[in-house]
Design an enzyme around this catalytic site. Structure first.
Site, short mmCIF file in Angstrom:
data_model
loop_
_atom_site.label_atom_id
_atom_site.label_comp_id
_atom_site.label_asym_id
_atom_site.label_seq_id
_atom_site.Cartn_x
_atom_site.Cartn_y
_atom_site.Cartn_z
CB SER A 159 -9.13 0.41 -0.35
OG SER A 159 -8.43 0.51 -1.58
CG ASP A 205 -2.31 0.49 0.87
OD1 ASP A 205 -2.32 1.75 0.72
OD2 ASP A 205 -3.35 -0.11 0.85
CG HIS A 225 -5.19 3.86 0.76
ND1 HIS A 225 -4.88 2.33 0.46
CD2 HIS A 225 -6.48 3.76 0.21
CE1 HIS A 225 -5.69 1.80 -0.11
NE2 HIS A 225 -6.71 2.68 -0.21
#
Length: 755
Positions: free
Chosen positions: A535, A131, A206
């Protein structure tokens, strides 16, 4: 006559210009070597073929891929393609990110308290997360009461100017970064731009969010600016986390992703969580994630990937390889209600995470930039709103194109005091709550249409916005998220995808300290954030898979996937079939696959559809790939297609996707089930299906004397349609093997085509 100095200057500038032109034609390529050539020998091979130094080689892949990434011009790439030692040369591609209450919603607290299977904690399970990196200071990475790191672990924490390796601990046991593909794209080709600092640190948020969703430690009193207050914990709070930063400000480059997967396999992860995706319908031999994941699965690593956020468009899935767990998104039973009351007295329900001062009770003027204005004004693009019109008003902004939070910022810059974010046909009734910087309420398409009409026709339209905090036990839930990408599978229609859905809407998890909850323009700081996307659903499944790995360390990745799929549920908390947030009455397996994950039942599925990587070779051969394409994926020198499946749907998969064609009104598949339940178990079959298809299963009873015993059944699907006039339509059914303790359910999708 020109001076020698000026001539030298001109020649220098010409040389620089030629050099820049040469650089401008260069790109990063991924080179796949034939298996009998060690990738480390690629340096000398590269030099001999291209009469060039090996300095241009970015990565040498040794585990997930037999080859290297290299910076080449088009002529050099073509030269390499002609080498007998090379299987393929592919241009580097750009992938994108697919961007609390959840443990209770999934029943994990009951599992951790009562389950007979979790006598073995998940301390020895390592979840690798590819990520945007990690914020190691997050409270969710505390390691209190965690035992020493498993001795088998080979990973490490890298040091960087903004990242001290000592920040890792017994919870966060690895942090690496892979940036060469990104840096070459950013600064190659004669271009110069500001680039990210090369570091494992997460400056986007994220990666920290996905990692803590999968395996964050328990943190009491977690909240986002007063919303969703409670104890935040990951799905597998006792598991270890290793992060691999492969995504940067320009996206996620295939060469970096492959390097991350390569390293994660060598480090010894047990689960890979990848909330990244590329284009749909990409052949497996072009798909970096699929190729890397194949080797991971071969090494016993479970791989979970996000399905994508381009729903509700049909056939929009990514990450559809059958060895990958493809995860769609659904809602929780928690919501953040907000309301828009307009001047005619109507009150519309929506959602919001706005946490600043409210608007009060006094209505203010409302404006919507309809077709009479610039089209970019209706969606509130930067610079599109006229301050003379907007100042002091609430603005209706259509959803789409630019980010939802940015629209509110655009309104604020133009002098607006609030925003109603109204869905359009493309987003339907699906709502996502955002941490807006201006008072804002998001509403569905139907409510949006009424508000748009009122704002356009009323002579003096007004509105007032109000906010309702956090609400639990929402019904119905779960509901399939409108953004969640849908089937059918664009690469292999005979494999039903997605596999399952998990929580992916308004998820609270750890956050970076580098940016505010709504992005880089947000000066607010918070330890946690609420985000939505596949996600977010992907790491939920990764964490649950870690729990299953701890409970059943001898299970293969395919057995874990089967357990998660065949025990998934397809009815919500009102006992209704799963609904779809697009506004349709009911959803289908094209949206939710086998259903919504049920961790409690997955721990004891009774039977599993097992596979190993050898089983995928006949499957790949059935796709009419060349032998070189198959070798590129499986990385074996002596592969042949002598045992090719006659139909890709013959793979021993836990679900069915039956494609009827002009010459195939009868489709027959065999499946093999392995007993992981009790000895002397007997299962009976039950089928459901549309009237247009006849379904027969033989035998109708399976008897297992021993644990580990395998039994095979055959199923015949017969199309009863007289004509194929209604092509492209789909219908659905199921095949369920059950006894008093277990229900092993497989969804079935039926499609008619003229192929």
């Amino acid at each position: 006559m020109a001076s020698s100095t000026s001539i030298f200057y001109l020649l220098t500038m010409l040389l620089l210009s030629v050099t820049e032109m040469a650089l401008a034609t260069k790109k990063t390529y991924i080179v796949h070597m034939k298996h009998n050539h060690n990738a480390y020998d690629s340096m000398s091979m590269f030099s001999s073929i291209l009469q060039s130094t090996s300095d241009s080689i970015l990565y040498t892949y040794t585990t997930s891929y037999n080859g290297f990434a290299v910076f080449l011009d088009t002529q050099q790439a073509q030269t390499l393609r002609g080498s007998d030692n090379v299987l393929g040369v592919y241009e580097d591609t750009l992938y994108e990110l697919h961007t609390t209450r959840t443990p209770e919603f999934l029943g994990l607290l009951q599992i951790q308290t009562h389950s007979q299977y979790l006598h073995q904690p998940s301390y020895d399970v390592v979840i690798g997360v590819l990520d945007t990196g990690v914020w190691p200071e997050s409270q969710s990475f505390h390691d209190s009461e965690m035992p020493p790191i498993p001795s088998r672990w080979r990973g490490e924490c890298e040091s960087a100017p903004d990242f001290d390796s000592s920040l890792c601990n017994k919870k966060l046991i690895g942090a690496r970064s892979f940036s060469k593909g990104y840096l070459m794209a950013a600064n190659g080709g004669g271009r110069k731009k500001t680039v990210d600092l090369v570091s494992p640190r997460d400056r986007e948020g994220h990666g920290t969010h996905t990692a803590t969703t999968a395996a964050g430690s328990a943190v009491a009193n977690a909240t986002l600016l007063g919303y969703a207050t409670g104890t935040a914990r990951g799905m597998a709070p006792q598991a270890r986390v290793a992060t691999y930063k492969v995504c940067w400000s320009d996206g996620c480059f295939a060469s970096d992703i492959l390097a991350g997967i390569d390293q994660a396999i060598q480090d010894g992860v047990d689960v890979l969580s990848i909330s990244i995706g590329g284009a749909s319908s990409t052949p497996y031999y072009f798909d970096t994630v699929a190729i890397g994941a194949f080797t991971a699965v071969e090494k016993g690593i479970f791989v979970s990937c996000s399905a994508g956020n381009t729903g509700p468009r049909s056939g929009s899935l990514s990450n559809v390889a059958p060895w990958i767990m493809t995860v769609g998104a659904g809602t929780l039973d928690r919501d953040f209600p907000a309301y828009a009351t307009i001047g005619n007295g109507k009150r519309f329900s929506g959602v919001s995470l706005y946490s600043g001062e409210g608007m009060g009770d006094e209505p203010v003027s409302l404006v919507y930039f309809n077709e009479r204005f610039n089209s970019s004004s209706s969606i509130c693009m930067p610079g599109s709103l006229d301050p003379e019109i907007v100042r002091g008003k609430v603005v209706v902004c259509d959803r789409g194109v630019n980010s939802r939070v940015e629209k509110g910022t655009v309104v604020s810059i133009a002098g607006g005091v609030g925003m109603i974010l109204a869905n359009t046909a493309s987003s339907g009734e699906g709502l996502v709550a955002d941490s807006h910087l201006v008072p804002a309420v998001a509403v569905g398409k139907n409510e949006g249409d009424e508000i748009r009409e009122y704002a356009s026709l009323d002579r003096n339209p007004t509105a007032v916005l109000s906010f309702g905090g956090t609400v639990l036990n929402v019904r119905p839930s779960p509901v399939v998220a409108s953004f969640s990408s849908r089937g059918p599978n664009g690469v292999t229609p005979q494999i039903l995808k997605p596999d399952v859905i998990g929580p992916g809407v308004n998820i609270l998890a750890g956050w970076t300290g580098a940016v505010g909850p709504s992005g880089s323009q947000d000066s607010r700081k918070t330890q946690f954030n609420i985000m939505s996307g596949t996600s977010m659903s992907c790491p939920h499944i990764s964490g649950v898979a870690a729990l299953l790995k701890a409970a059943h360390p001898d299970w293969s990745p395919s057995a874990i996937k089967s357990a998660l799929m065949t025990t998934a549920y397809t009815h919500d908390n009102t006992e209704s079939p799963l609904r779809d947030a697009t506004g349709e009455a009911l959803s289908t397996p094209w949206a939710y696959g086998a259903g919504h994950v049920n961790p409690q039942k997955a721990l004891s599925p009774g039977l599993v559809y097992d596979l190993d990587t050898n089983d995928y070779i006949p499957f790949l051969c059935s796709l009419n790939y060349t032998l070189d394409h198959v070798k590129l994926i499986v990385k074996r020198p002596n592969v042949n297609c002598s045992n090719s499946l006659s139909d890709p749907g013959e793979l021993n998969y836990p679900s069915f996707s039956v494609v009827f064609g002009n010459n195939s009104v009868v489709v027959q598949y065999k499946r093999t089930l392995t007993n992981v339940g009790e000895t002397e178990s007997v299962y009976d079959v039950a089928v459901t299906g549309p009237s247009t298809v006849g379904i027969t299963v033989s035998p109708t009873k399976l008897v297992f004397q021993q644990v580990g015993e395998r039994q095979t059944y055959t199923v015949n699907f017969v199309s009863n349609k007289d004509t194929f006039d209604d092509l492209g339509t789909s219908e659905f059914g199921s095949i369920t093997w059950s006894n008093k303790r277990h229900q092993v359910r497989s969804p079935v999708a039926f499609t008619w085509t003229n192929l």
